[in-house]
Motif scaffolding. Sequence first.
Motif, PDB file in Angstrom:
ATOM      1  N   VAL A 171      73.098 101.116 121.363  1.00  0.00           N
ATOM      2  CA  VAL A 171      72.986 101.158 122.615  1.00  0.00           C
ATOM      3  C   VAL A 171      71.195 101.417 122.775  1.00  0.00           C
ATOM      4  CG1 VAL A 171      72.565 103.315 124.361  1.00  0.00           C
ATOM      5  CG2 VAL A 171      74.594 102.941 123.282  1.00  0.00           C
ATOM      6  N   ALA A 172      70.672 100.521 123.736  1.00  0.00           N
ATOM      7  CA  ALA A 172      69.359 100.183 123.831  1.00  0.00           C
ATOM      8  C   ALA A 172      68.589 100.908 125.080  1.00  0.00           C
ATOM      9  CB  ALA A 172      69.045  98.584 123.676  1.00  0.00           C
ATOM     10  N   GLY A 173      69.556 101.488 125.930  1.00  0.00           N
ATOM     11  CA  GLY A 173      68.937 101.863 127.260  1.00  0.00           C
ATOM     12  C   GLY A 173      70.135 102.512 127.952  1.00  0.00           C
ATOM     13  N   PHE A 174      69.772 103.699 128.964  1.00  0.00           N
ATOM     14  CA  PHE A 174      70.864 104.310 129.346  1.00  0.00           C
ATOM     15  C   PHE A 174      70.437 104.827 130.908  1.00  0.00           C
ATOM     16  CE2 PHE A 174      68.966 108.100 127.682  1.00  0.00           C
ATOM     17  CZ  PHE A 174      69.296 108.866 128.808  1.00  0.00           C
ATOM     18  N   VAL A 198      59.686 111.255 138.695  1.00  0.00           N
ATOM     19  CA  VAL A 198      58.882 110.782 137.265  1.00  0.00           C
ATOM     20  C   VAL A 198      57.675 111.489 137.339  1.00  0.00           C
ATOM     21  CG1 VAL A 198      57.535 108.903 138.869  1.00  0.00           C
ATOM     22  CG2 VAL A 198      58.062 108.435 136.464  1.00  0.00           C
ATOM     23  N   PHE A 199      57.357 111.581 136.086  1.00  0.00           N
ATOM     24  CA  PHE A 199      56.154 112.479 135.648  1.00  0.00           C
ATOM     25  C   PHE A 199      54.767 111.413 136.293  1.00  0.00           C
ATOM     26  CE2 PHE A 199      58.977 113.930 132.340  1.00  0.00           C
ATOM     27  CZ  PHE A 199      58.984 115.297 132.826  1.00  0.00           C
ATOM     28  N   GLN A 200      53.805 112.194 136.849  1.00  0.00           N
ATOM     29  CA  GLN A 200      52.665 111.404 137.446  1.00  0.00           C
ATOM     30  C   GLN A 200      51.995 110.751 136.404  1.00  0.00           C
ATOM     31  OE1 GLN A 200      50.639 113.536 140.293  1.00  0.00           O
ATOM     32  NE2 GLN A 200      52.387 114.566 141.342  1.00  0.00           N
ATOM     33  N   ALA A 201      52.063 111.382 135.079  1.00  0.00           N
ATOM     34  CA  ALA A 201      51.342 110.784 133.881  1.00  0.00           C
ATOM     35  C   ALA A 201      52.189 109.574 133.684  1.00  0.00           C
ATOM     36  CB  ALA A 201      51.329 111.846 133.010  1.00  0.00           C
ATOM     37  N   ASN A 202      53.374 109.236 133.871  1.00  0.00           N
ATOM     38  CA  ASN A 202      53.849 108.087 133.400  1.00  0.00           C
ATOM     39  C   ASN A 202      53.671 106.896 134.306  1.00  0.00           C
ATOM     40  OD1 ASN A 202      55.832 106.261 132.347  1.00  0.00           O
ATOM     41  ND2 ASN A 202      57.428 107.845 132.021  1.00  0.00           N
ATOM     42  N   GLU A 203      52.676 106.519 134.172  1.00  0.00           N
ATOM     43  CA  GLU A 203      51.899 105.333 135.087  1.00  0.00           C
ATOM     44  C   GLU A 203      52.843 104.157 135.001  1.00  0.00           C
ATOM     45  OE1 GLU A 203      47.984 105.148 134.165  1.00  0.00           O
ATOM     46  OE2 GLU A 203      47.498 107.034 135.255  1.00  0.00           O
ATOM     47  N   GLY A 204      53.366 103.755 133.691  1.00  0.00           N
ATOM     48  CA  GLY A 204      53.825 102.447 133.545  1.00  0.00           C
ATOM     49  C   GLY A 204      55.381 102.612 134.243  1.00  0.00           C
ATOM     50  N   ALA A 205      55.919 103.678 134.285  1.00  0.00           N
ATOM     51  CA  ALA A 205      57.227 104.008 134.885  1.00  0.00           C
ATOM     52  C   ALA A 205      57.138 103.994 136.519  1.00  0.00           C
ATOM     53  CB  ALA A 205      58.066 105.397 134.486  1.00  0.00           C
ATOM     54  N   ALA A 231      65.133 102.344 124.729  1.00  0.00           N
ATOM     55  CA  ALA A 231      64.311 102.688 123.292  1.00  0.00           C
ATOM     56  C   ALA A 231      63.173 101.845 123.233  1.00  0.00           C
ATOM     57  CB  ALA A 231      65.426 101.979 122.287  1.00  0.00           C
ATOM     58  N   PRO A 232      62.247 102.256 122.666  1.00  0.00           N
ATOM     59  CA  PRO A 232      60.780 101.846 122.440  1.00  0.00           C
ATOM     60  C   PRO A 232      60.865 100.541 121.989  1.00  0.00           C
ATOM     61  CG  PRO A 232      60.598 104.143 121.847  1.00  0.00           C
ATOM     62  CD  PRO A 232      62.054 103.736 122.030  1.00  0.00           C
ATOM     63  N   SER A 233      61.510 100.167 121.141  1.00  0.00           N
ATOM     64  CA  SER A 233      61.762  98.806 120.598  1.00  0.00           C
ATOM     65  C   SER A 233      62.390  97.800 121.604  1.00  0.00           C
ATOM     66  CB  SER A 233      62.522  98.671 119.130  1.00  0.00           C
ATOM     67  OG  SER A 233      64.081  99.015 119.447  1.00  0.00           O
ATOM     68  N   ALA A 234      62.858  98.272 122.531  1.00  0.00           N
ATOM     69  CA  ALA A 234      63.568  97.246 123.608  1.00  0.00           C
ATOM     70  C   ALA A 234      62.802  97.274 124.910  1.00  0.00           C
ATOM     71  CB  ALA A 234      64.976  97.640 123.904  1.00  0.00           C
ATOM     72  N   GLN A 235      61.841  98.060 125.135  1.00  0.00           N
ATOM     73  CA  GLN A 235      61.041  98.074 126.365  1.00  0.00           C
ATOM     74  C   GLN A 235      60.281  96.778 126.655  1.00  0.00           C
ATOM     75  OE1 GLN A 235      58.527 101.642 126.302  1.00  0.00           O
ATOM     76  NE2 GLN A 235      60.603 102.931 126.121  1.00  0.00           N
ATOM     77  N   GLY A 236      60.368  96.339 127.827  1.00  0.00           N
ATOM     78  CA  GLY A 236      59.821  95.299 128.147  1.00  0.00           C
ATOM     79  C   GLY A 236      60.729  93.927 128.033  1.00  0.00           C
ATOM     80  N   SER A 237      62.101  94.231 127.728  1.00  0.00           N
ATOM     81  CA  SER A 237      62.800  93.136 127.526  1.00  0.00           C
ATOM     82  C   SER A 237      63.841  92.790 128.715  1.00  0.00           C
ATOM     83  CB  SER A 237      63.603  93.453 126.343  1.00  0.00           C
ATOM     84  OG  SER A 237      64.606  94.410 126.593  1.00  0.00           O
ATOM     85  N   GLY A 238      63.654  93.720 129.733  1.00  0.00           N
ATOM     86  CA  GLY A 238      64.553  93.382 130.949  1.00  0.00           C
ATOM     87  C   GLY A 238      65.673  94.673 130.945  1.00  0.00           C
ATOM     88  N   ILE A 239      65.738  95.541 129.858  1.00  0.00           N
ATOM     89  CA  ILE A 239      67.002  96.505 129.963  1.00  0.00           C
ATOM     90  C   ILE A 239      66.769  97.319 131.116  1.00  0.00           C
ATOM     91  CG2 ILE A 239      67.847  98.201 128.673  1.00  0.00           C
ATOM     92  CD1 ILE A 239      67.854  96.534 125.966  1.00  0.00           C
ATOM     93  N   ALA A 254      62.346 107.722 123.082  1.00  0.00           N
ATOM     94  CA  ALA A 254      61.525 107.330 124.225  1.00  0.00           C
ATOM     95  C   ALA A 254      60.628 108.229 124.809  1.00  0.00           C
ATOM     96  CB  ALA A 254      62.390 106.851 125.667  1.00  0.00           C
ATOM     97  N   ARG A 255      60.995 109.490 124.816  1.00  0.00           N
ATOM     98  CA  ARG A 255      60.205 110.784 125.249  1.00  0.00           C
ATOM     99  C   ARG A 255      59.047 111.130 124.179  1.00  0.00           C
ATOM    100  NH1 ARG A 255      62.083 114.083 129.785  1.00  0.00           N
ATOM    101  NH2 ARG A 255      61.186 115.898 128.809  1.00  0.00           N
ATOM    102  N   ALA A 256      59.474 110.819 122.843  1.00  0.00           N
ATOM    103  CA  ALA A 256      58.548 111.077 121.506  1.00  0.00           C
ATOM    104  C   ALA A 256      57.242 110.115 121.886  1.00  0.00           C
ATOM    105  CB  ALA A 256      59.086 110.690 120.418  1.00  0.00           C
ATOM    106  N   GLN A 257      57.376 109.082 122.799  1.00  0.00           N
ATOM    107  CA  GLN A 257      56.183 108.162 122.943  1.00  0.00           C
ATOM    108  C   GLN A 257      55.443 108.757 124.103  1.00  0.00           C
ATOM    109  OE1 GLN A 257      57.123 104.145 123.285  1.00  0.00           O
ATOM    110  NE2 GLN A 257      56.537 103.877 120.888  1.00  0.00           N
TER     111      GLN A 257
END
Length: 144
Positions: free
Chosen positions: A60-63, A104-111, A77-85, A21-24
């Motif tokens: 594990v898909a998220g924590f 939350v980082f201000q640059a992380n607009e999606g979060a 996990a990037p592959s599981a984002q947007g799935s409600g997890i 997740a952080r790599a993205q």
Amino acid sequence: MFIRKATETDADQIGDVFLAARAQMAYLPRLHTDEETRWWISNVVLPSHEVWVASRGARVAGFAALREEWLEHLYVAPSAQGSGIGAALLDRAKHARPRLDLHVFQANEGAIRFYERHGFTLAGTGDDNEESLPDAHYRWESST
């Protein structure tokens, strides 16, 4: 999807989710090796936080990691984002606490959009984080 309390045996997969997740997040400086990050999850996060994992099958898909009233970490996990997890983990955290604070980082607009959609409001801004990047402090309080 199944949500349960994390155990020590989840450390490697939690590390996989965190690192992927952080790599993205291209704006984040890389301050630690993967090995240092995995050590930190096993020896700091898991022993000192209430950690919940969302799994899909055996993976594990998220924590989410809580400490006192702080939601310290919520990663999917990037592959599981947007799935409600992420929403399911956040609901579990809200169920566990009458109030939640997070940074939350201000640059992380999606979060930021995600947290605002789920009832969090801006409580302040700063940059008191290891990365020295602008962040935002958000808060949620139960209405009951």
